[in-house]
Design an enzyme around this catalytic site. Structure first.
Site, PDB file in Angstrom:
ATOM      1  N   GLU A 185       0.869  -1.164   0.000  1.00 23.01           N
ATOM      2  CA  GLU A 185       0.000   0.000   0.000  1.00 23.01           C
ATOM      3  C   GLU A 185       0.915   1.226   0.000  1.00 23.01           C
ATOM      4  O   GLU A 185       1.819   1.325   0.835  1.00 23.01           O
ATOM      5  CB  GLU A 185      -0.889   0.010   1.250  1.00 23.01           C
ATOM      6  CG  GLU A 185      -1.813   1.208   1.219  1.00 23.01           C
ATOM      7  CD  GLU A 185      -2.795   1.258   2.388  1.00 23.01           C
ATOM      8  OE1 GLU A 185      -2.818   0.336   3.210  1.00 23.01           O
ATOM      9  OE2 GLU A 185      -3.526   2.260   2.449  1.00 23.01           O
ATOM     10  N   ARG A 203       5.397 -12.934   9.480  1.00 23.93           N
ATOM     11  CA  ARG A 203       5.995 -11.644   9.157  1.00 23.93           C
ATOM     12  C   ARG A 203       7.308 -11.508   9.923  1.00 23.93           C
ATOM     13  O   ARG A 203       7.515 -12.145  10.951  1.00 23.93           O
ATOM     14  CB  ARG A 203       5.043 -10.489   9.434  1.00 23.93           C
ATOM     15  CG  ARG A 203       4.713 -10.202  10.868  1.00 23.93           C
ATOM     16  CD  ARG A 203       3.583  -9.179  10.984  1.00 23.93           C
ATOM     17  NE  ARG A 203       4.001  -7.830  10.649  1.00 23.93           N
ATOM     18  CZ  ARG A 203       3.425  -7.080   9.705  1.00 23.93           C
ATOM     19  NH1 ARG A 203       2.417  -7.544   9.011  1.00 23.93           N
ATOM     20  NH2 ARG A 203       3.849  -5.867   9.467  1.00 23.93           N
ATOM     21  N   LYS A 259       4.485   0.724   9.159  1.00 25.01           N
ATOM     22  CA  LYS A 259       4.582   2.022   8.513  1.00 25.01           C
ATOM     23  C   LYS A 259       3.977   3.122   9.372  1.00 25.01           C
ATOM     24  O   LYS A 259       4.480   4.234   9.426  1.00 25.01           O
ATOM     25  CB  LYS A 259       3.907   1.964   7.138  1.00 25.01           C
ATOM     26  CG  LYS A 259       4.806   1.292   6.104  1.00 25.01           C
ATOM     27  CD  LYS A 259       4.149   1.225   4.743  1.00 25.01           C
ATOM     28  CE  LYS A 259       3.086   0.176   4.736  1.00 25.01           C
ATOM     29  NZ  LYS A 259       2.519  -0.064   3.411  1.00 25.01           N
TER      30      LYS A 259
HETATM   31  P1  ATP Z   1       2.810  -2.111   7.713  1.00 21.39           P
HETATM   32  O1  ATP Z   1       2.146  -2.695   8.911  1.00 21.39           O
HETATM   33  O2  ATP Z   1       4.252  -1.857   7.869  1.00 21.39           O
HETATM   34  O3  ATP Z   1       2.076  -0.943   7.149  1.00 21.39           O
HETATM   35  P2  ATP Z   1       1.578  -3.648   5.778  1.00 21.39           P
HETATM   36  O4  ATP Z   1       1.394  -5.110   5.828  1.00 21.39           O
HETATM   37  O5  ATP Z   1       0.387  -2.810   6.027  1.00 21.39           O
HETATM   38  O6  ATP Z   1       2.771  -3.268   6.680  1.00 21.39           O
HETATM   39  P3  ATP Z   1       1.694  -3.430   2.991  1.00 21.39           P
HETATM   40  O7  ATP Z   1       2.199  -2.306   2.177  1.00 21.39           O
HETATM   41  O8  ATP Z   1       0.259  -3.702   2.989  1.00 21.39           O
HETATM   42  O9  ATP Z   1       2.208  -3.165   4.436  1.00 21.39           O
HETATM   43  O10 ATP Z   1       2.527  -4.745   2.700  1.00 21.39           O
HETATM   44  C1  ATP Z   1       2.886  -5.189   1.431  1.00 21.39           C
HETATM   45  C2  ATP Z   1       3.297  -6.622   1.540  1.00 21.39           C
HETATM   46  O11 ATP Z   1       4.426  -6.746   2.398  1.00 21.39           O
HETATM   47  C3  ATP Z   1       2.187  -7.460   2.136  1.00 21.39           C
HETATM   48  O12 ATP Z   1       2.084  -8.658   1.401  1.00 21.39           O
HETATM   49  C4  ATP Z   1       2.646  -7.705   3.539  1.00 21.39           C
HETATM   50  O13 ATP Z   1       2.153  -8.900   4.033  1.00 21.39           O
HETATM   51  C5  ATP Z   1       4.170  -7.696   3.402  1.00 21.39           C
HETATM   52  N1  ATP Z   1       4.792  -7.308   4.657  1.00 21.39           N
HETATM   53  C6  ATP Z   1       4.597  -6.164   5.342  1.00 21.39           C
HETATM   54  N2  ATP Z   1       5.283  -6.171   6.491  1.00 21.39           N
HETATM   55  C7  ATP Z   1       5.951  -7.340   6.532  1.00 21.39           C
HETATM   56  C8  ATP Z   1       6.839  -7.962   7.472  1.00 21.39           C
HETATM   57  N3  ATP Z   1       7.188  -7.352   8.617  1.00 21.39           N
HETATM   58  N4  ATP Z   1       7.342  -9.174   7.174  1.00 21.39           N
HETATM   59  C9  ATP Z   1       7.018  -9.786   6.025  1.00 21.39           C
HETATM   60  N5  ATP Z   1       6.177  -9.279   5.109  1.00 21.39           N
HETATM   61  C10 ATP Z   1       5.648  -8.064   5.350  1.00 21.39           C
HETATM   62 MG    MG Z   2      -1.291  -2.854   4.859  1.00 20.81          MG
END
Ligand code: ATP
Ligand code: MG
Length: 570
Positions: free
Chosen positions: A42, A273, A283
């Site tokens: 995102e 994760r 983020k």
């Molecule tokens: P955040 O909580 O940091 O905002 P998010 O999951 O909302 O992370 P996205 O931009 O939606 O962030 O994530 C893009 C991809 O990266 C998704 O498939 C998510 O599962 C993966 N991802 C995000 N954080 C991690 C992590 N700590 N370890 C492994 N994969 C991750």
């Molecule tokens: Mg997300």
């Protein structure tokens, strides 16, 4: 074209894990003819090291199986997303060494997604609910108690279609209505209790402008985007495990309609994760650090973002190696930053020439070396562990600097560096003896007067070898530099634990700035060379702040995991 890897090719980008087993079986049994994955960030922040795990997995699988990986911006929240983030994400994925097959935006599917929603309504699988967000929460029940149907759950198809069309036209304010899937209010999986699929948000979207005021939620947009793109294996993190039931429910209801093939269809698989100790990987929290000024920006070298790691001097190879070492599994666990540091060190050890620098200078005068004379010694860049060619001239003169810590007036037992009357070897040069300590008016040691033994270049002194070797630079030739020494951003392993504010655990000593000197040979090098400053760590010039006439070095990583020893009493 399938993605390609920059840098040294490896036979396998992803070590065998439960997902490769699933893919192997799918290909063997003919459920899929190819592998198509996606990385779906995102654009509401910069990528961090956790995302790198997902990137290495999704792109790595596509490479290993000769398939494709798309970069898809999962951009369904107009209020938090921006082009700045899109650009940063693209830069970071490319920097990590991966090329996407297609660059896609969930927001480009808004029209198709809307058609899917209309289809669901027609088939009696979705309804417009006019309860407030709070009420929907309360009606949903608890794990122990089934939910209560909304009074709007049994609206007619016609009424639902009419309301949904008017929601799109902008006739209602935010929150007046939502579209919900009609699934099962008694399901033990709370996610299945009629999840919300669409909400009204009157906000400008960075990609679609003011075309929409009706936005799909992740649970709706994600499976359908996967299906539109022919994704075979949709990989996400474990917290989405319970969302898989919605994913499957939607694709079963819509297969064969709205341009979604009847088969094969994508399947979601979850993996753990990455959670790193002594930092935060969310983020939302990283944004706070930036916006509240706890760090200098997204690319502050203390940040766990890819842009921060890049600026610090970490190479993409080291990050890919780290991702490979931690592996992919279904159990959540915390990773010690020592594992990342070890991967960084292993990478730098093989590529960083060794040079001399002094971080906290103490003046040394070699009293038996004539004023104004200079001796150009030759020092190999690769003195031991790494067998490679190359040497540079190293000036030796009467006035030198050594590291303040390398002299002790009252040394404890086992101190093998310089002491009053003691001897030490200067790296690549001579053995010196400390004859006299010079103090300023306040009693502080400001200079050591030493003598050198001219017979000791490359050979042991008469009367036995000395135990210690220390680094040094020649005062008149050394280049002044600012060195930034980084430590962990937080002083506790899990800053998010407990209900206090995570910023209360910021490490006040996460950055130390010192004024030192580096040997002059670095001036002949490209600005992006990573060095080992002998005995001090791995360094490179800060790409933003270092100027040819004002050098600023970042310490990428220390030589050893001294932190663990210091803080755990090891
Ligand atoms: P955040 O909580 O940091 O905002 P998010 O999951 O909302 O992370 P996205 O931009 O939606 O962030 O994530 C893009 C991809 O990266 C998704 O498939 C998510 O599962 C993966 N991802 C995000 N954080 C991690 C992590 N700590 N370890 C492994 N994969 C991750
Ligand atoms: Mg997300």
């Amino acid at each position: 074209m399938p993605g390609e890897m920059t840098g040294a090719p490896r036979a396998r980008h992803v070590s065998p894990n439960f997902i490769t087993e699933i893919i192997d079986a799918d290909l063997r049994d003919g459920r899929h003819a190819t592998v198509r994955t996606r990385f779906p960030p995102e654009p509401n922040g910069y990528l961090h090291i956790g995302h790198a795990k997902s990137i290495c997995l999704n792109f790595g699988l596509a490479l290993d199986y000769g398939g494709e990986c798309n970069l898809r911006f999962d951009d369904t929240n107009p209020e938090t997303e921006s082009v700045e983030y899109v650009d940063a994400i693209k830069r970071d994925v490319e920097w990590l060494g991966f090329r996407w097959a297609r660059e896609l935006y969930a927001s480009d599917y808004f029209e198709r997604l809307y058609a899917c929603a209309v289809q669901l309504i027609r088939d009696g699988h979705a309804y417009v609910d006019s309860l407030s967000e709070d009420e929907i929460g309360r009606y949903r029940g608890t794990v122990a108690q089934p939910g209560t149907p909304s009074p709007y759950r049994d609206r007619s198809v016609e009424e639902n279609l009419d309301l949904f069309a008017r929601m799109r036209r902008g006739e209602f304010p935010n929150g007046a209505h939502v579209l919900r899937a009609k699934i099962d209010l008694a399901s033990p999986n709370m996610k299945l209790r009629d999840p919300v699929l669409y909400r009204i948000v009157h906000a400008r979207h960075y990609h679609t402008g003011n075309a929409w005021c009706l936005y799909p939620l992740y649970d709706f947009a994600h499976p359908l985007s996967d299906a539109f793109e022919g994704i075979t294996h949709s990989l996400c993190t474990l917290e989405f495990e319970n969302n898989r039931a919605i994913y499957d429910w939607l694709l079963e209801r819509l297969r064969g309609t709205c341009g979604i093939p009847a088969s094969p269809r994508p399947h979601q698989y979850e993996f753990a994760r990455l959670t790193l100790d002594y930092t935060v990987l969310s983020k939302r929290k990283l944004i706070r650090l930036v916006e509240d000024g706890h760090v200098d920006g997204w690319d502050d070298p203390r940040m766990p973002t890819l842009s921060g790691l890049r600026r610090r001097g970490v190479s993409p190879e080291a990050i890919r190696e780290f991702a490979n070492r931690i592996g992919v599994a279904r159990t959540n666990s915390r990773v010690d930053p020592g594992a990342l540091e070890a991967a960084i060190r292993d990478d730098l050890n093989l590529r960083a020439p060794r040079v001399l620098a002094v971080l906290r200078p103490l003046a040394v005068t070699i009293t038996n070396f004539p004023e104004g004379r200079v001796e150009r010694l030759t020092a190999p860049y690769w003195p031991h562990d790494v067998p490679r060619e190359g040497a540079r001239p190293l000036p030796f003169a009467r006035h030198l600097y050594i590291e303040r810590d390398d002299f002790m007036e009252h040394p404890p037992r086992g101190f093998h560096r310089l002491t009053p009357g003691g001897r030490v070897r200067l790296r690549h040069a001579y053995v010196i003896r400390c004859d006299e300590i010079v103090r300023d008016a306040a009693g502080e040691i400001v200079e050591l007067r030493c003598s050198y033994d001219p017979s000791t270049l490359g050979r042991a002194p008469d009367g036995g070898a000395v135990r210690g070797t220390i680094h040094w630079v020649a005062a008149a030739y050394a280049v002044p530099m600012t060195a930034r020494l980084y430590d962990r951003l937080f002083s506790v392993a899990d800053p998010e634990r407990g209900d206090g504010d995570f910023t209360a655990h910021l490490n006040p000593a996460s950055r130390t700035v010192v004024e030192g000197f580096v040997e002059p040979s670095v001036l002949d090098d490209a600005p992006d060379v990573r060095y080992q400053f002998e005995r001090l760590g791995y360094f490179w010039r800060d790409p933003a702040d270092s100027k040819p006439d004002r050098l600023v070095f970042n310490r990428i990583v220390t030589l050893r995991d001294s932190w663990a020893k210091m803080h755990r009493g090891g």
